[in-house]
Design a protein around this motif. Structure first.
Motif, PDB file in Angstrom:
ATOM      1  N   PRO A  56       4.639  -7.644  11.047  1.00 24.02           N
ATOM      2  CA  PRO A  56       3.807  -7.037  12.082  1.00 24.02           C
ATOM      3  C   PRO A  56       2.849  -6.025  11.470  1.00 24.02           C
ATOM      4  O   PRO A  56       3.077  -5.510  10.394  1.00 24.02           O
ATOM      5  N   THR A  57       1.762  -5.725  12.201  1.00 26.51           N
ATOM      6  CA  THR A  57       0.811  -4.734  11.695  1.00 26.51           C
ATOM      7  C   THR A  57       1.428  -3.344  11.768  1.00 26.51           C
ATOM      8  O   THR A  57       2.177  -3.019  12.668  1.00 26.51           O
ATOM      9  N   TRP A  58       1.088  -2.560  10.823  1.00 29.99           N
ATOM     10  CA  TRP A  58       1.683  -1.230  10.708  1.00 29.99           C
ATOM     11  C   TRP A  58       1.047  -0.289  11.734  1.00 29.99           C
ATOM     12  O   TRP A  58      -0.138  -0.077  11.756  1.00 29.99           O
ATOM     13  N   GLU A  59       1.902   0.258  12.624  1.00 30.14           N
ATOM     14  CA  GLU A  59       1.390   1.055  13.727  1.00 30.14           C
ATOM     15  C   GLU A  59       1.361   2.547  13.454  1.00 30.14           C
ATOM     16  O   GLU A  59       0.996   3.330  14.302  1.00 30.14           O
ATOM     17  N   GLY A  60       1.778   2.954  12.267  1.00 27.47           N
ATOM     18  CA  GLY A  60       1.919   4.384  12.023  1.00 27.47           C
ATOM     19  C   GLY A  60       0.578   5.079  11.806  1.00 27.47           C
ATOM     20  O   GLY A  60      -0.477   4.506  11.957  1.00 27.47           O
ATOM     21  N   GLY A  61       0.650   6.340  11.404  1.00 28.63           N
ATOM     22  CA  GLY A  61      -0.558   7.138  11.212  1.00 28.63           C
ATOM     23  C   GLY A  61      -1.372   6.665  10.008  1.00 28.63           C
ATOM     24  O   GLY A  61      -0.926   5.860   9.226  1.00 28.63           O
ATOM     25  N   ALA A  62      -2.575   7.184   9.907  1.00 31.28           N
ATOM     26  CA  ALA A  62      -3.480   6.673   8.878  1.00 31.28           C
ATOM     27  C   ALA A  62      -3.077   7.140   7.489  1.00 31.28           C
ATOM     28  O   ALA A  62      -3.217   6.422   6.527  1.00 31.28           O
ATOM     29  N   GLY A  63      -2.546   8.363   7.378  1.00 26.98           N
ATOM     30  CA  GLY A  63      -2.298   8.892   6.038  1.00 26.98           C
ATOM     31  C   GLY A  63      -0.943   8.506   5.479  1.00 26.98           C
ATOM     32  O   GLY A  63      -0.720   8.561   4.292  1.00 26.98           O
ATOM     33  N   VAL A  64      -0.057   8.087   6.362  1.00 23.89           N
ATOM     34  CA  VAL A  64       1.300   7.788   5.890  1.00 23.89           C
ATOM     35  C   VAL A  64       1.319   6.412   5.256  1.00 23.89           C
ATOM     36  O   VAL A  64       0.768   5.454   5.779  1.00 23.89           O
ATOM     37  N   TYR A  65       1.955   6.342   4.133  1.00 24.24           N
ATOM     38  CA  TYR A  65       1.990   5.083   3.399  1.00 24.24           C
ATOM     39  C   TYR A  65       3.301   4.383   3.706  1.00 24.24           C
ATOM     40  O   TYR A  65       4.363   4.936   3.534  1.00 24.24           O
ATOM     41  N   ASP A  66       3.229   3.161   4.148  1.00 25.47           N
ATOM     42  CA  ASP A  66       4.416   2.434   4.569  1.00 25.47           C
ATOM     43  C   ASP A  66       5.083   1.833   3.354  1.00 25.47           C
ATOM     44  O   ASP A  66       4.799   0.694   2.959  1.00 25.47           O
ATOM     45  N   PHE A  67       5.998   2.578   2.736  1.00 26.29           N
ATOM     46  CA  PHE A  67       6.588   2.106   1.493  1.00 26.29           C
ATOM     47  C   PHE A  67       7.386   0.836   1.686  1.00 26.29           C
ATOM     48  O   PHE A  67       7.244  -0.131   0.940  1.00 26.29           O
ATOM     49  N   VAL A  68       8.230   0.828   2.692  1.00 30.18           N
ATOM     50  CA  VAL A  68       9.093  -0.334   2.876  1.00 30.18           C
ATOM     51  C   VAL A  68       8.266  -1.566   3.208  1.00 30.18           C
ATOM     52  O   VAL A  68       8.479  -2.651   2.667  1.00 30.18           O
ATOM     53  N   GLY A  69       7.310  -1.396   4.078  1.00 36.90           N
ATOM     54  CA  GLY A  69       6.480  -2.535   4.482  1.00 36.90           C
ATOM     55  C   GLY A  69       5.717  -3.116   3.301  1.00 36.90           C
ATOM     56  O   GLY A  69       5.697  -4.337   3.096  1.00 36.90           O
ATOM     57  N   GLU A  70       5.130  -2.222   2.510  1.00 37.53           N
ATOM     58  CA  GLU A  70       4.360  -2.708   1.361  1.00 37.53           C
ATOM     59  C   GLU A  70       5.284  -3.344   0.342  1.00 37.53           C
ATOM     60  O   GLU A  70       4.909  -4.298  -0.342  1.00 37.53           O
ATOM     61  N   PHE A  71       6.515  -2.825   0.223  1.00 38.04           N
ATOM     62  CA  PHE A  71       7.477  -3.415  -0.698  1.00 38.04           C
ATOM     63  C   PHE A  71       7.813  -4.842  -0.287  1.00 38.04           C
ATOM     64  O   PHE A  71       7.847  -5.766  -1.094  1.00 38.04           O
TER      65      PHE A  71
END
Lengths: 225, 551
Positions: A58-73
């Protein structure tokens, strides 16, 4: 002189590929069409990866500055398909180890160059404004060439039946590094807030390290018996 | 071989250092809206800038060579000397950066800018002049361009060479598909309204203010003091006298005719046409006979002085004379620190510009005067883009409104003859003038640039005029809106279009840089070629070491 700038970037990107093709002796083996086949496999693998990512992540719904570590992994894990693709190409080519590796790597890297770099260069580098990112893109394609050669060599070594036990671990580590190199680079950029040139330098160093290790292992494997 | 390679490596390292040193933060291409200096013909006199296309490299104002370049100026840089210098050197364009917060600019810089502004608009020029509100990207560009000028003047040879090859320049681009055309649909709108007085055929007092604004660029001319303050005072008077007149017992024996005229900054064209329509064409009009006087309100937003401008000194016994006496009375009784004076200036029909609005009435033999805090009709305060709410002091505006209202009330109700005290306050309590109300009116009036060129073309401007008309309709009777167009064959005023243009700013490198980069890349590729050619040697050497280790 902006067409000149496009020419600069294009030659910077393309010339090493050309030299590698000529000097590795592939031209004597009529390997051109095999490289093209490797390129077609690259396209196919990228298409499958895109479909898989689009369907299951799914598309990442979080804030712009936070990096989605788990998702990118997780997304980087999908890059394992690259390894499968390289293995597929190499298994279909009969010949010595070096031949297989070079054909697969050349075809793969050239396809990536054409697909992901030519159009941005054509559209962007020809404009009236000047931006360093086009030169950086061309350097990046050089680094990718070395990276894919190393990756193909590691995949070849991994699938050998006569791989000694002591080599299993280093080869697996190198394999993992190859797959997650992109993820590691983004991690470094985010955590250390690297500038674009510094990031390029780090990438070059990392790729250099991986390729030296794989070269050493390859020579040891091939010529130790 | 090694010497050559080491030279190549040294060159490469140097170039990497140079490239890194010139890595810069801002965007490589940026588009924004730029507002062109206004261009108009007033009675065959040409004013303003005639050009719009810009294709030039940006240079700082302190730079020595400005030929065929776009000069970037901040507010303190735009003086008459600098502007004339740019013109003399045949600069391609001038771009002025306007700060967001004008109230933080020191007073002398504002003065200097206003003086330069009014002088620049006296004549016409071929060089395009654009005004742009500041933002981050433009400020970055200004800093870099100023630094480049400083390095050039430092004049060390190495630095100059380095700047020729690697310095980033900025290219400013305004491209036009069409030439500048005169606007054919100029409209000047004048509003009028009446409060009928008591008795049979009472005399009329006309209260008028022009509502348009003037400045270097029409889109940025908000005209807060000149003449937003005049409009605010007029609207307050409308409200106060409407309250008084709504009760028949407190109706004064004077008709009150209120008028908001357009085209005021261009020789009071709106007033002229309105007068012509009323006097020459209308069957009956309040202006035809028995006008006590005309009170024109012009710039009442600040200052501790008030001047009453007349074209000939009023004789004792006339209504004008009594009104002036009452003004002096009110000021000396309640606001003694305010300096009040009468300025006498004869109407000169040969002059190109009409100084004050009452002169238009004077030309039709209607007596009148203009009340203003400005003494000199040619003052630069009367038309500047820096005339924003920061120039208006609400308390002084309220004081001036009180002075006018009280004096009018005393005159109309003949209070001094009836023996009222000199400092008696007519308007107090529920009829008091309130700061917040004045502030709200000023904010509404300065929310939109009120240049004549923009009126009736943009939706926000038509909305403003409709709001003013609604205000009139709420309080006054016989409200009319008159729309005037300049005469087709002999227009008094012609405006030209293309007042807002999209402007692009590009980071570019000099042509020599591409060659230099090409040379560096050729060096790099040479190294790559050498490495790949000799890769075989490395491989065999590695093979030999591995075999040796296993033996």
């Amino acid at each position: 002189m902006t067409l000149f700038h496009f020419g600069n970037c294009f030659s910077l990107a393309y010339f090493p590929y050309f030299i590698t093709y000529k000097c590795s002796g592939l031209s004597e083996y009529n390997a051109f069409w095999r490289c093209v086949q490797a390129g077609a496999t690259y396209l196919f693998v990228q298409l499958c990866k895109m479909l898989f990512l689009a369907t299951f992540f799914p598309t990442w719904e979080g804030g712009a500055g936070v990096y989605d570590f788990v998702g990118e992994f997780m997304k980087a894990t999908v890059d394992m398909a690259d390894l499968l693709g390289l293995h597929l190409v190499m298994s279909r080519n009969a010949g010595k180890g070096e031949y297989k590796i070079m054909v697969a790597a050349m075809g793969w890297a050239t396809a990536e160059l054409i697909m992901s770099r030519c159009i941005p260069l054509w559209v962007g580098a020809r404009g009236i404004e000047f931006d360093w990112k086009y030169i950086q893109m061309s350097f990046d394609s050089n680094i990718s060439l070395v990276h894919y050669i190393a990756m193909a060599a590691v995949v070849w070594m991994f699938t050998r039946y006569d791989l000694p036990k002591s080599f299993r671990l280093p080869v697996t580590i190198l394999l993992g590094l190859c797959v997650y190199k992109g993820f590691l680079m983004e991690l470094f950029v985010h955590v250390f807030l690297l500038g674009s040139w510094t990031a390029l330098l780090v990438k070059a160093v990392l790729t250099g390290a991986i390729s030296l290790c794989s070269l050493f292992l390859f020579v040891t494997l091939v010529h130790s018996n | 071989m090694t010497l050559r390679t080491s030279k190549v490596v040294a060159l490469l390292l140097l170039s990497v250092h140079l490239l890194n040193a010139s890595a810069l933060p801002a965007a490589s291409s940026y588009e924004f809206n730029a507002y062109r200096m206004q261009q108009y013909n007033l009675h065959q006199d040409k004013h303003g800038c005639r050009g719009a296309i810009v294709v030039a490299e940006a240079r700082s104002a302190v730079d020595t060579s400005l030929t065929r370049r776009c000069v970037i100026m901040k507010l303190p840089d735009f003086t008459t000397e600098r502007y004339l210098e740019a013109k003399k050197q045949n600069a391609a364009a001038v771009l002025i950066l306007l700060p967001q917060n004008i109230s933080s600019v020191p007073e002398d810089i504002v003065q200097g800018f206003m003086v330069a502004e009014s002088q620049v608009l006296q004549k016409e020029t071929l060089m395009p002049v654009y005004v742009v509100p500041e933002d981050e990207q433009l400020l970055c560009m200004y800093e870099e361009v100023t630094q480049a000028a400083a390095t050039k003047s430092a004049s060390a040879l190495v630095r100059v060479l380095r700047s020729i090859i690697t310095a980033t320049a900025f290219q400013i681009l305004v491209s036009n598909n069409s030439p500048i055309k005169p606007m054919t649909d100029t409209t000047i709108i004048t509003l009028e309204g009446v409060l009928p007085g008591a008795g049979e055929d009472p005399p009329t007092i006309v209260i008028t203010a022009h509502y348009d604004s003037f400045g270097l660029a029409p889109w940025l001319a908000y005209g807060a003091d000149s003449n937003g303050s005049g409009v605010t005072v007029l609207l307050e008077l409308v409200r106060l006298f409407h309250h008084l007149y709504s009760d028949p017992r407190s109706q004064a024996p004077y008709h009150l005719l209120f008028s908001l005229t357009g085209g005021g900054k261009y020789n009071f064209l709106g007033t002229k046409r309105w007068l012509e329509e009323n006097m020459d064409h209308a069957e009956s009009s309040l202006l035809h006979d028995n006008v006590a006087f005309v009170l024109c309100l012009d710039s009442l937003g600040t200052g501790d002085e008030l001047f009453l401008h007349v074209s000939r000194p009023p004789k004792p016994g006339t209504p004008q004379y009594s009104f002036i006496q009452l003004l002096e009375q009110v000021i000396s009784a309640r606001f003694p620190w305010v300096r009040f004076g009468t300025v006498h200036k004869k109407i000169n029909l040969q002059e190109a510009t009409v100084a004050w609005e009452h002169e238009r009435y004077g030309m039709k033999r209607i007596p009148g005067f203009t009340l203003s805090h400005i003494e000199n009709p040619k003052s630069e305060l009367r038309g500047s883009i820096l005339d924003t709410m920061a120039q208006v002091d609400i308390r002084k505006l309220k004081r001036n409104a009180v002075i006018v209202a009280e004096s009018l009330a005393r005159f109309m109700y003949n209070l001094s003859d009836k023996g009222s005290a000199k400092d008696m306050q007519v308007f107090k309590g529920s009829l008091d003038i309130q700061d917040s109300h004045l502030s709200a009116l000023m904010t509404m009036i300065t929310s939109v640039p009120r240049a004549v060129q923009l009126m009736n073309r943009e939706p926000e401007h038509t909305l403003l005029i409709s709001s003013l008309e609604q205000e009139f309709k709420h309080y006054l009777q016989q409200v009319h809106r008159h729309t005037f167009h300049p005469d087709r064959r002999d227009p008094e005023i012609t405006f030209f279009d293309q007042m807002k243009q999209p402007m692009m700013m590009y980071r570019v490198k000099p042509a020599a840089f591409d060659l230099f980069l090409g040379g560096c890349i050729a060096g790099y590729l040479g190294i790559v070629y050498y490495a790949i050619q000799n890769f075989g040697h490395v491989y065999t050497k590695l093979k030999a070491t591995v075999k040796a280790k296993h033996q």
